[in-house]
Design a protein around this motif. Structure first.
Motif, PDB file in Angstrom:
ATOM      1  N   ALA A  24       6.778   0.945  -3.267  1.00  0.00           N
ATOM      2  CA  ALA A  24       6.833   0.365  -4.612  1.00  0.00           C
ATOM      3  C   ALA A  24       5.457   0.141  -5.217  1.00  0.00           C
ATOM      4  CB  ALA A  24       7.605  -0.942  -4.567  1.00  0.00           C
ATOM      5  N   ARG A  25       4.488  -0.218  -4.393  1.00  0.00           N
ATOM      6  CA  ARG A  25       3.224  -0.649  -4.977  1.00  0.00           C
ATOM      7  C   ARG A  25       2.299   0.503  -5.330  1.00  0.00           C
ATOM      8  NH1 ARG A  25       2.542  -6.029  -4.820  1.00  0.00           N
ATOM      9  NH2 ARG A  25       4.149  -7.126  -3.664  1.00  0.00           N
ATOM     10  N   ALA A  26       2.553   1.674  -4.732  1.00  0.00           N
ATOM     11  CA  ALA A  26       1.661   2.796  -5.008  1.00  0.00           C
ATOM     12  C   ALA A  26       2.064   3.482  -6.312  1.00  0.00           C
ATOM     13  CB  ALA A  26       1.727   3.795  -3.854  1.00  0.00           C
ATOM     14  N   ALA A  27       1.068   4.056  -7.006  1.00  0.00           N
ATOM     15  CA  ALA A  27       1.364   4.760  -8.251  1.00  0.00           C
ATOM     16  C   ALA A  27       2.231   5.971  -7.957  1.00  0.00           C
ATOM     17  CB  ALA A  27       0.075   5.178  -8.940  1.00  0.00           C
ATOM     18  N   ALA A  28       1.978   6.609  -6.783  1.00  0.00           N
ATOM     19  CA  ALA A  28       2.772   7.779  -6.417  1.00  0.00           C
ATOM     20  C   ALA A  28       4.234   7.400  -6.257  1.00  0.00           C
ATOM     21  CB  ALA A  28       2.231   8.374  -5.124  1.00  0.00           C
ATOM     22  N   VAL A  33       9.859   7.937  -7.524  1.00  0.00           N
ATOM     23  CA  VAL A  33      11.178   7.356  -7.774  1.00  0.00           C
ATOM     24  C   VAL A  33      11.739   7.850  -9.103  1.00  0.00           C
ATOM     25  CG1 VAL A  33      12.359   5.209  -8.312  1.00  0.00           C
ATOM     26  CG2 VAL A  33      10.852   5.334  -6.348  1.00  0.00           C
ATOM     27  N   TYR A  34      10.933   7.728 -10.158  1.00  0.00           N
ATOM     28  CA  TYR A  34      11.466   8.127 -11.458  1.00  0.00           C
ATOM     29  C   TYR A  34      11.655   9.636 -11.535  1.00  0.00           C
ATOM     30  CZ  TYR A  34      10.763   3.409 -13.181  1.00  0.00           C
ATOM     31  OH  TYR A  34      10.839   2.064 -13.365  1.00  0.00           O
ATOM     32  N   GLY A  35      10.721  10.395 -10.912  1.00  0.00           N
ATOM     33  CA  GLY A  35      10.847  11.850 -10.942  1.00  0.00           C
ATOM     34  C   GLY A  35      12.110  12.297 -10.231  1.00  0.00           C
ATOM     35  N   THR A  36      12.379  11.723  -9.034  1.00  0.00           N
ATOM     36  CA  THR A  36      13.593  12.116  -8.309  1.00  0.00           C
ATOM     37  C   THR A  36      14.833  11.738  -9.106  1.00  0.00           C
ATOM     38  OG1 THR A  36      12.343  11.437  -6.380  1.00  0.00           O
ATOM     39  CG2 THR A  36      14.598  12.107  -6.023  1.00  0.00           C
ATOM     40  N   SER A  37      14.820  10.515  -9.695  1.00  0.00           N
ATOM     41  CA  SER A  37      15.986  10.104 -10.483  1.00  0.00           C
ATOM     42  C   SER A  37      16.216  11.079 -11.618  1.00  0.00           C
ATOM     43  CB  SER A  37      15.762   8.715 -11.065  1.00  0.00           C
ATOM     44  OG  SER A  37      15.464   7.800 -10.071  1.00  0.00           O
ATOM     45  N   LEU A  38      15.118  11.485 -12.269  1.00  0.00           N
ATOM     46  CA  LEU A  38      15.233  12.435 -13.383  1.00  0.00           C
ATOM     47  C   LEU A  38      15.869  13.732 -12.915  1.00  0.00           C
ATOM     48  CD1 LEU A  38      14.531  13.353 -16.243  1.00  0.00           C
ATOM     49  CD2 LEU A  38      12.285  13.977 -15.424  1.00  0.00           C
ATOM     50  N   ALA A  39      15.357  14.263 -11.779  1.00  0.00           N
ATOM     51  CA  ALA A  39      15.875  15.538 -11.290  1.00  0.00           C
ATOM     52  C   ALA A  39      17.343  15.418 -10.917  1.00  0.00           C
ATOM     53  CB  ALA A  39      15.054  15.991 -10.093  1.00  0.00           C
ATOM     54  N   ALA A  95      15.900   7.632 -19.345  1.00  0.00           N
ATOM     55  CA  ALA A  95      15.252   6.389 -18.920  1.00  0.00           C
ATOM     56  C   ALA A  95      14.270   6.659 -17.784  1.00  0.00           C
ATOM     57  CB  ALA A  95      16.302   5.374 -18.493  1.00  0.00           C
ATOM     58  N   SER A  96      14.626   7.599 -16.881  1.00  0.00           N
ATOM     59  CA  SER A  96      13.706   7.934 -15.786  1.00  0.00           C
ATOM     60  C   SER A  96      12.433   8.560 -16.328  1.00  0.00           C
ATOM     61  CB  SER A  96      14.360   8.895 -14.806  1.00  0.00           C
ATOM     62  OG  SER A  96      15.616   8.443 -14.424  1.00  0.00           O
ATOM     63  N   LEU A  97      12.620   9.489 -17.287  1.00  0.00           N
ATOM     64  CA  LEU A  97      11.463  10.155 -17.882  1.00  0.00           C
ATOM     65  C   LEU A  97      10.565   9.117 -18.557  1.00  0.00           C
ATOM     66  CD1 LEU A  97      10.136  12.831 -18.532  1.00  0.00           C
ATOM     67  CD2 LEU A  97      11.528  12.988 -20.581  1.00  0.00           C
ATOM     68  N   TYR A  98      11.211   8.242 -19.317  1.00  0.00           N
ATOM     69  CA  TYR A  98      10.464   7.196 -20.018  1.00  0.00           C
ATOM     70  C   TYR A  98       9.746   6.305 -19.010  1.00  0.00           C
ATOM     71  CZ  TYR A  98       9.817   3.308 -23.314  1.00  0.00           C
ATOM     72  OH  TYR A  98       9.299   2.325 -24.101  1.00  0.00           O
ATOM     73  N   GLY A  99      10.459   6.019 -17.892  1.00  0.00           N
ATOM     74  CA  GLY A  99       9.911   5.109 -16.893  1.00  0.00           C
ATOM     75  C   GLY A  99       8.653   5.653 -16.219  1.00  0.00           C
ATOM     76  N   ILE A 100       8.546   6.993 -16.111  1.00  0.00           N
ATOM     77  CA  ILE A 100       7.359   7.561 -15.464  1.00  0.00           C
ATOM     78  C   ILE A 100       6.108   7.071 -16.177  1.00  0.00           C
ATOM     79  CG2 ILE A 100       6.113   9.695 -14.990  1.00  0.00           C
ATOM     80  CD1 ILE A 100       8.746  11.085 -14.634  1.00  0.00           C
ATOM     81  N   GLY A 101       6.169   7.046 -17.531  1.00  0.00           N
ATOM     82  CA  GLY A 101       5.003   6.566 -18.267  1.00  0.00           C
ATOM     83  C   GLY A 101       5.015   5.060 -18.440  1.00  0.00           C
ATOM     84  N   TYR A 102       6.191   4.533 -18.786  1.00  0.00           N
ATOM     85  CA  TYR A 102       6.280   3.113 -19.134  1.00  0.00           C
ATOM     86  C   TYR A 102       6.057   2.231 -17.921  1.00  0.00           C
ATOM     87  CZ  TYR A 102       8.328  -1.162 -21.057  1.00  0.00           C
ATOM     88  OH  TYR A 102       8.535  -2.447 -21.482  1.00  0.00           O
ATOM     89  N   GLY A 103       6.481   2.736 -16.739  1.00  0.00           N
ATOM     90  CA  GLY A 103       6.381   1.937 -15.525  1.00  0.00           C
ATOM     91  C   GLY A 103       4.951   1.584 -15.164  1.00  0.00           C
ATOM     92  N   PRO A 109       6.286  -3.840  -9.958  1.00  0.00           N
ATOM     93  CA  PRO A 109       7.088  -2.620  -9.729  1.00  0.00           C
ATOM     94  C   PRO A 109       8.017  -2.758  -8.529  1.00  0.00           C
ATOM     95  CG  PRO A 109       4.787  -2.250  -9.166  1.00  0.00           C
ATOM     96  CD  PRO A 109       4.846  -3.570  -9.853  1.00  0.00           C
ATOM     97  N   GLN A 110       7.626  -3.622  -7.560  1.00  0.00           N
ATOM     98  CA  GLN A 110       8.492  -3.724  -6.370  1.00  0.00           C
ATOM     99  C   GLN A 110       9.827  -4.384  -6.703  1.00  0.00           C
ATOM    100  OE1 GLN A 110       5.889  -5.498  -7.003  1.00  0.00           O
ATOM    101  NE2 GLN A 110       6.101  -7.623  -6.369  1.00  0.00           N
TER     102      GLN A 110
END
Lengths: 670, 220
Positions: A24-28, A33-39, A95-103, A109-110
């Motif tokens: 959770a704490r790493a930027a990666a 998380v959001y990338g996998t959700s998007l896919a 929302a996942s796509l948005y979250g990649i930037g917004y997050g 984040p945790q």
């Protein structure tokens, strides 16, 4: 096959949730998380779309040996479920796509990353479930995951209160659903949906199950008077989660309602339709009036969600009423309008929440009276937000207009209904919807105008800068979809036809054969609408007008006193604010609906303090229903508190007396 | 033979109810313990008769367990506890003897009417047995409720368990495992309650459970 794909997607989302815990704490971790959700959401949309369009929504089932032993966990995708899978995953993907930037701006984040994919998985499972146990389990999982997201910033006292009220309402709703399914399953325990479909229910089961279902699904969707948690909880979550809760989770509740009422009970009655019409109308009007009074723009959006749920439930009520009287085509029209509006609302409400999130991350405030003039600082967000506002205000050529137009087409068919109650009720509800449509327009003029136009009302606002590119892509995607659905409604109506047919057995006329991409809900002689033509007309006339003005405008120099836009004083505080904009509506409706009271306080003579205008308003639903309930529970628990401190012998006596009482009932029972 | 078997089973089960009644009005501790031993003996006889009638040898084991543990071990142990602790030999009852007996009769009537109504198609032997067993259970509960003394409550609880065993023995085809587990649960309950008795005694110098209430600062 589509069921397997959907279940694997759910499994992948759950696995992502676990990854979210670990990284959770790493930027990666965020991107992962959001990338996998998007896919995963993308794959599910594709598979559901293929199932809906190519296979015609043929029901596919799968039973897993989990859960209650003699039932297992059953899953099923038919046309209705496939449509809602598209809605859920479309919102989830954006929302996942948005979250990649917004997050990136997320402080904790945790607290968000593990629950976001879990929430998506829960919503997918609700739509997939084919027995009561799986349905309730997924429903509760969805509620708890979203509760955790609401509580992401739990140190804020307001959020903690929102989470508490949400938790209470969600558990209450699940309890009501549990009882409803218990009634439908009957004494033999036929908990699979197939058994419920096949069963014949006693005449008293239907009204009771409907009432419980309205409590359960209605509290999740936000029907008045069960809506109180929604404007508290939806804005409390991070913005992309707000978009999911408002845009998607309420649709899952609508799905649950349609699934049970139209598919499992399948015994339409006109009084049930009338009840839904009444509740829907009241929800629409009250929701939008609340939204108009609001100055927190995320809460404004949440209240507007309540209004849209009202519109959807009016459509469902119409469908029930028409179906009960055997008007298959009209019922199909109303249900199509309901599903279309559900899809539209998920698009533009997500879009608006994304815009609100962008404004929030740029300025750090949700109070509209501290914003203003943001269109200069954030032009792209402003444009996307404008598209969302136009769409939700049901202006052509965007998508909101089409579904509301279909709704009114269905309402205009009501004179054919035989029952006098419906004959009177439907036009009245139509008038209420017309009124609320006008109020929606006013509300979003306020939302856009106060936030984006005029001049900045605070320092933070004048220092705002545009958000990253990725959230903008997500917003642009949904804005484009809003336009596409608005100018090509015939395609959507045809795509919805299998879903409508799967529950009603009837469908709207095929729109593909209508020339020029028009839509004709009933007959050409009666009404038709062509979004593409209208769009072309608006575009062409606007370009022509611009050319004409530029061609004939004079370049000659003139001298005149400058127009000050009606603001002779240059202070930004002299602009319209959210509160002052709503004042006319508050004067008209507020005294009745909100007990609004405006009070001017003049300073005492000689004092240099400014005069004040105080506005106080009350929420009658809260005061009249929830506050007394809470008080009654408080008093009862005070009284019963004595039971905590009895002697052992008294406890034994209580058990003994209860046993003897039950045996007496058994002995005296005839 | 059928008639006789039924009559004897009836007699023994009725005897159990009778002993329960005797325990109900007994207000001296030693007498109560002796009555409990008698209760267990009658139970053992009844279960043994059931074993004979049903031709189910495993029920003899149950009868033996009842006889050894409940009629001998537990009463003797309780006698010792009472002696060692020097417990006050008189039991305070909450309600007078008359009302308690009337309530007990009402309970027996209730048990019989419920059971006869609920099991019209069952074997008459099992039916009567179940009715009496329910009566014994209810009387045991009543004994517990009307005693202020912890030992009295323990005895009431165990007479309740006797009722359960009578019910289990009366129903045909009840596996032995159930009865053994019931017997062990009683034994464990006895041990636990015995330990509690010691603890209460150590702390408050009395086994009158009112002391506990006073300790918690409760009104009675």
């Amino acid at each position: 096959m589509p069921v397997q794909i959907a279940l694997w997607s759910v499994a992948a989302l759950l696995a992502t949730a676990i990854v979210g815990v670990a990284r959770a704490r790493a930027a990666a971790g965020r991107v992962l998380v959001y990338g996998t959700s998007l896919a995963v959401c993308g794959v599910t949309i594709l598979s559901a779309l293929i199932h809906l369009l190519a296979a015609g929504g043929e029901a596919a089932t799968l039973a897993l040996p989990l859960g209650i032993p003699w039932i297992g966990a059953r899953f099923r995708i038919d046309a209705l479920a496939a449509f809602f899978l598209v809605v859920v995953n479309l919102g989830g993907a954006a929302a996942s796509l948005y979250g990649i930037g917004y997050g990136r701006h997320e402080e904790a984040p945790q607290r968000v990353l593990p629950f976001f994919p879990a929430f998506l998985a829960g919503m997918n499972l609700v739509v997939l479930a084919d027995d009561a146990f799986t349905f309730l389990l997924s429903w509760e999982f969805m509620s708890l995951a979203s509760w955790a997201l609401v509580m992401a910033h739990h140190r804020d006292a307001e959020n903690a209160r929102a989470g508490y009220i949400y938790l209470v309402m969600a558990s209450f709703g699940t309890l009501a659903l549990l009882l409803a399914f218990g009634l439908l399953a009957g004494a033999d325990g036929g908990y699979t949906f197939a058994a419920m479909r096949a069963a014949t229910h006693a005449p008293w089961v239907m009204p009771l199950a409907l009432a419980l279902l309205l409590l359960g699904a209605g509290s999740k969707a936000g029907l008045v008077p069960l809506h109180v948690w929604l404007p508290l909880a939806h804005p409390a979550a991070p913005s992309h989660v707000s978009a999911l809760m408002s845009g998607v989770m309420t649709k899952v509740a609508v799905y649950g309602f349609i699934r049970v009422v139209f598919d499992l009970i399948a015994a339409p009655s006109w009084w049930a339709g009338m009840l839904l019409l009444f509740l829907g109308g009241a929800t629409a009007l009250l929701g939008i009036l609340h939204a108009l009074m609001e100055r927190d723009f995320k809460r404004l959006l949440a209240y507007s969600t309540i209004e849209n749920i009202g519109v959807i439930f009016v459509n469902l009520g119409l469908a029930l009423a028409f179906q009960a009287n055997g008007f298959a085509a009209a019922a199909a029209l109303a249900l199509t309008a309901a599903l279309f509006h559900a899809l539209n609302h998920s698009l533009f409400k997500s879009l608006l929440f994304f815009g609100a999130g962008a404004v929030l991350s740029a300025t750090g405030t949700r109070d509209m009276d501290r914003l203003g003039g943001l269109i200069h600082r954030m032009p792209a967000t402003g444009f996307a937000f404008l598209v969302g506002c136009v769409a939700i205000s049901a202006l052509p050529p965007l998508n909101g207009f089409v579904s509301e137009w279909l709704t009114f087409q269905a309402i205009l068919l009501s004179p054919g209904l035989p029952q006098w109650g419906l004959k009177v009720m439907v036009p009245a509800v139509g008038a209420v919807l017309a009124l609320s449509a006008a109020l929606v327009a006013a509300c979003f003029v306020k939302a856009f105008g106060v936030t984006f136009l005029g001049r900045a009302r605070s320092e933070v606002c004048s220092a705002a800068c545009e958000v990253d590119r990725i959230p903008l892509i997500a917003m642009g995607l949904f804005a484009t979809l809003c336009l596409l659905l608005g100018i090509l409604p015939g395609l959507v109506i045809d795509a919805l036809a299998p879903s409508v047919a799967s529950v009603l057995g009837a469908r709207m006329p095929v729109q593909m054969h209508v020339p020029w991409l028009s839509i004709v809900p009933i007959a050409e002689s009666r009404s038709s609408y062509n979004g593409l033509l209208l769009f072309a007309f608006i575009a062409v006339s606007a370009v022509l007008a611009m050319l004409v003005i530029h061609r004939f405008a004079s370049r000659a120099l003139r001298r005149a006193p400058p127009w000050d836009c009606g603001y002779p004083d240059a202070n930004p505080a002299t602009q319209y604010t959210a509160v002052s904009f709503a004042q006319p509506v508050r004067r008209v409706f507020g005294t009745v609906v909100f007990r609004a009271c405006e009070q001017v306080r003049m300073p005492p003579p000689g004092s240099l303090a400014p005069a004040r205008l105080d506005v106080a308003q009350r929420d009658l639903v809260w005061d009249g229903l929830y506050a007394p309930l809470a008080r009654a529970i408080g008093v009862a628990s005070q009284r019963l508190n004595v039971l905590q401190f009895l002697t052992i012998r008294r406890y034994l006596s209580l058990v003994f007396l209860a046993l003897v009482g039950l045996l007496l009932v058994l002995a005296l029972w005839p | 033979m059928e008639g006789l078997a039924f009559d004897i089973a009836h007699l023994l089960a009725g005897g159990l109810v009778l002993v329960s009644f005797m325990m109900l009005y007994q207000d001296r501790l030693y007498a109560l313990l002796n009555l409990f031993a008698l209760h267990a003996v009658v139970l053992a006889l009844s279960v043994a008769w059931q074993a004979h009638v049903q031709g189910a040898p495993h029920l003899y084991i149950t009868a033996a367990i009842a006889l050894v543990f409940k009629a001998i071990v537990i009463p003797v142990a309780l006698h010792r506890i009472v002696q060692r602790l020097g417990i006050h030999r008189e039991i305070e009852t909450v309600i007078g003897v008359g009302p308690t007996m009337l309530a007990g009769m009402g309970l027996v009537a209730l048990a019989i009417s419920v059971m006869l109504q609920a099991t019209p198609e069952a074997d008459p032997l099992a039916r009567e047995d179940l009715a009496f067993a329910l009566a014994v259970i209810l009387l045991g509960l009543l004994t517990m409720v009307t005693r202020r003394n912890a030992v009295g409550q323990v005895v009431g609880f165990m007479s309740l368990e006797n009722g359960l065993i009578l019910a289990a023995a009366g129903a045909k085809g009840m596996p032995l495992v159930v009865e053994i587990s019931v017997a062990f649960s009683v034994l464990i309950a006895f041990i636990v309650i015995g330990i509690f008795l010691f603890r209460i005694r150590e702390r408050f110098d009395t086994v009158d459970i009112q002391a506990l209430d006073r300790h918690r600062g409760e009104r009675r």
